[in-house]
Design an enzyme around this catalytic site. Structure first.
Site, mmCIF file in Angstrom:
data_model
loop_
_atom_site.group_PDB
_atom_site.id
_atom_site.type_symbol
_atom_site.label_atom_id
_atom_site.label_comp_id
_atom_site.label_asym_id
_atom_site.label_seq_id
_atom_site.Cartn_x
_atom_site.Cartn_y
_atom_site.Cartn_z
ATOM 1 C CE LYS A 1 -3.875 -0.595 0.033
ATOM 2 N NZ LYS A 1 -4.661 -0.905 -1.200
ATOM 3 C CE LYS B 1 -5.089 6.505 -0.431
ATOM 4 N NZ LYS B 1 -5.334 7.013 -1.785
ATOM 5 N N PRO B 2 0.069 5.510 2.899
ATOM 6 C CG PRO B 2 0.366 3.876 4.550
ATOM 7 C CD PRO B 2 -0.040 4.048 3.109
ATOM 8 C CB CYS C 1 33.159 -0.671 29.932
ATOM 9 S SG CYS C 1 33.327 0.932 30.723
ATOM 10 C CD GLU D 1 28.037 1.741 38.244
ATOM 11 O OE1 GLU D 1 29.172 1.423 37.818
ATOM 12 O OE2 GLU D 1 27.062 1.906 37.494
ATOM 13 C CG HIS E 1 33.077 1.171 25.667
ATOM 14 N ND1 HIS E 1 32.085 0.273 25.987
ATOM 15 C CD2 HIS E 1 33.122 2.056 26.694
ATOM 16 C CE1 HIS E 1 31.543 0.600 27.160
ATOM 17 N NE2 HIS E 1 32.160 1.679 27.603
ATOM 18 C CD GLU F 1 32.001 -1.609 22.997
ATOM 19 O OE1 GLU F 1 33.153 -2.010 23.229
ATOM 20 O OE2 GLU F 1 31.212 -1.263 23.910
HETATM 21 N N1 GLN Z 1 29.117 1.653 35.209
HETATM 22 C C1 GLN Z 1 30.514 1.615 34.975
HETATM 23 C C2 GLN Z 1 31.168 2.976 35.125
HETATM 24 O O1 GLN Z 1 30.521 3.974 35.122
HETATM 25 C C3 GLN Z 1 30.816 1.030 33.603
HETATM 26 C C4 GLN Z 1 30.338 1.868 32.480
HETATM 27 C C5 GLN Z 1 30.297 1.128 31.168
HETATM 28 O O2 GLN Z 1 30.283 -0.079 31.121
HETATM 29 N N2 GLN Z 1 30.263 1.856 30.088
HETATM 30 O O3 GLN Z 1 32.358 3.068 35.242
#
Ligand code: GLN
Length: 538
Positions: free
Chosen positions: A187, A189-190, A386, A410, A515, A517
């Protein structure tokens, strides 16, 4: 003259506007142009750092330390370039700047108004991004969908820009065409309504990307053309496909790149497109499965669970697996399950490797610690990212150093053994509730100890990786940890901070405070992920 392409969404969100933007960027780059991409998030949040990833998806971090939308990660992965801080803006950030300027009398006594001052600030920032990248093309992904109140000022910025520079501005609508089951017909129309909404904003799309479960057929293409006022060649078929990395190839089947550049009166500068096609082929032909479990906390809204919170981790695993001709099989594992029932840890036995990604707060923490213990004692390849590093240190301290109750402050600020704690300047931030944008963010250098797994992976002594955390390994415990076999193989020497830990007598047990990643690219898989996948394959 820099050309600006606004990419807007129609009908609904979540149809891959970010991937479409990243793919167009890739196509134009391969045609020999300098391209950059900007993401506009229509939130009041000044940046994405304060948004819950479970709702909004991953918070990506740039080299220069901005916490931004995950789409910036897509741009980096497709363009294979770093995207700078100039390329991310939110409604909150724009208003903040304009209000600050007003307080400094920078508008010279004028009434400061939503229109034109807000769009003007947007345009100013787009020009700045163009200049910084020396870009031939700036792609601007406008968050949200056309017709909603939230992104109206950004469309207005586009309209004003087009008026000022008619030859340099283009609009692309990424729309959705449903195929309702009971009708079986696609369709249009949207999409027609979406174009009307754009027209109300004074904008006519130049190109429509038609997302759907299936490819567009001839009659539908013509219908969209007629009713939405674009040439049939400017209606691009964009069916669902299995891999996001195939999207540029798919767009090119409808000649999208050349449609864009010819509209601007330009010609392609380069025709080779070997690298990306080779990647697509590599991914397609990867057969041998490698099973990796990601231990996270997930949140379902109804029947829906969002795995977007770990998008960069998933992509990094894919990049590395494809490099070795493997097909990554990613298994979602819920940390909280291991808290309720230790026996469920058994499900980890069928995995080739375990990842404990980043995270915050208390939920699922003890489950993650149990999974890490499992990986350590059963010699499963383990990669901690992390929070994954911090919890690996907690696990090791409790079970090997016998520091009962050891924890990160934490989770337990009063622990007797604060093996993970905060640096003094972070304590002030926490006390004064200065939360937004105040973590250790962006790129920092790290020195790698020769003779370690990390050194073998990187093949070099000095590296730089991206950070996003407030807590660190407590140096008071470092000697003791090392004495018992948890090696600090990467150190930030300026601040004397632990960046990587690894185990000696284990096939692969590596955890990073940073990180990795965020820096893995499909064309350049990250060394740590490569080393991890290699260990999983053994
Ligand atoms: N909570 C943890 C910190 O603040 C790890 C943070 C995270 O994994 N990005 O250090």
């Amino acid at each position: 003259m820099t050309k600006y392409i606004f990419i807007c969404g129609g009908v609904m969100s979540g149809i891959g506007k970010g991937i479409a933007t990243a793919s167009i960027a890739r196509i134009l780059k391969e045609k020999g142009f300098r391209v950059t991409a900007v993401k506009i998030d229509p939130y009041i949040n000044v940046d994405a750092g304060t948004m819950n990833p479970i709702e909004h998806g991953e918070v990506f971090v740039t080299e220069d330390g901005v916490e931004c939308d995950q789409d910036i990660g897509n741009y980096e992965r497709f363009l294979d370039e770093n995207i700078p801080r100039e390329n991310y803006m939110t409604t909150g950030l724009i208003y903040q700047t304009v209000i600050e300027r007003e307080r400094n009398l920078e508008y010279g006594g004028k009434c400061v108004e939503t229109i034109p001052h807000i769009p003007e600030e947007v345009i100013h920032r787009l020009d700045r991004a163009a200049k910084k990248a020396k870009a031939d093309f700036v792609l601007i992904e406008v968050g949200g969908t056309v017709g909603e109140y939230q992104n109206a000022v950004f469309l207005e910025a586009g309209r004003m820009m087009r008026l000022q520079r008619p030859r340099d501005v283009m609009f692309i609508l990424v729309s959705y065409l449903p195929v309702p089951k009971m009708i079986g017909e696609m369709k249009t129309k949207p999409t027609q309504y979406a174009v009307r909404s754009m027209n109300y904003a004074g904008i006519q799309p130049d190109i429509i990307i038609a997302r759907s479960v299936v490819p567009l057929d001839g009659p539908r293409k013509r219908k969209i053309s007629t009713f939405c006022n674009v040439a049939p060649e400017d209606v691009i078929s964009a069916p669902d496909i299995s891999s996001i990395y195939e999207v540029p190839v798919n767009f090119e089947k409808d000649n999208l790149g050349n449609r864009i550049i010819s509209k601007f009166g330009m010609r392609e500068r380069n025709r080779k497109r070997t690298e990306w096609s080779a990647l697509v082929r590599r991914a397609r032909s990867a057969k041998k499965p490698v099973r990796v479990g990601i231990i996270g906390k997930y949140f379902g809204t109804g029947n829906f669970t969002l795995s977007d919170s770990y998008i960069s981790v998933i992509e990094s695993l894919k990049h590395a697996a494809w490099h070795f001709g493997c097909k990554p099989e990613i298994i979602w594992l819920n940390a909280e399950l291991y808290e309720k029932n230790r026996k469920s840890l058994k499900e980890l036995s069928s995995l080739d490797g375990i990842v404990v990604p980043g995270g915050f707060g208390i939920r699922g923490v003890e489950g993650k610690i149990r999974a890490i213990e499992y990986a350590r004692t059963r010699k499963k390849p383990f990669l901690g990212l992390c929070y994954g590093l911090q919890l690996a240190v907690v696990e090791f301290s409790r079970n090997i150093l016998k520091l009962s109750g050891a924890h990160t402050t934490e989770v337990n600020p009063n622990t007797r053994h604060p093996v993970i704690h905060t640096m003094p300047e972070q304590l002030i931030n926490i006390k004064e509730q200065r939360i937004g944008g105040s973590m250790r963010l962006g790129a920092y250098t790290c020195e790698i100890r020769p003779g370690t797994i990390s050194y073998a992976a990187y093949g070099t002594k000095l590296i730089s990786e991206r950070h996003r955390h407030r807590y660190e390994v407590n140096n008071d415990y470092r000697d003791e940890l090392e004495k018992h076999g948890l090696i600090a193989s990467g150190i930030n020497t300026e601040r004397n901070l632990v960046e990587i830990v690894e185990l000696k007598k284990h096939p692969f047990f590596v955890a990073t405070q940073f990180h990795p990643e965020f820096k893995s690219r499909p064309l350049r898989p990250h060394p740590i992920f490569l080393a991890f996948i290699k260990a999983c394959m053994r």
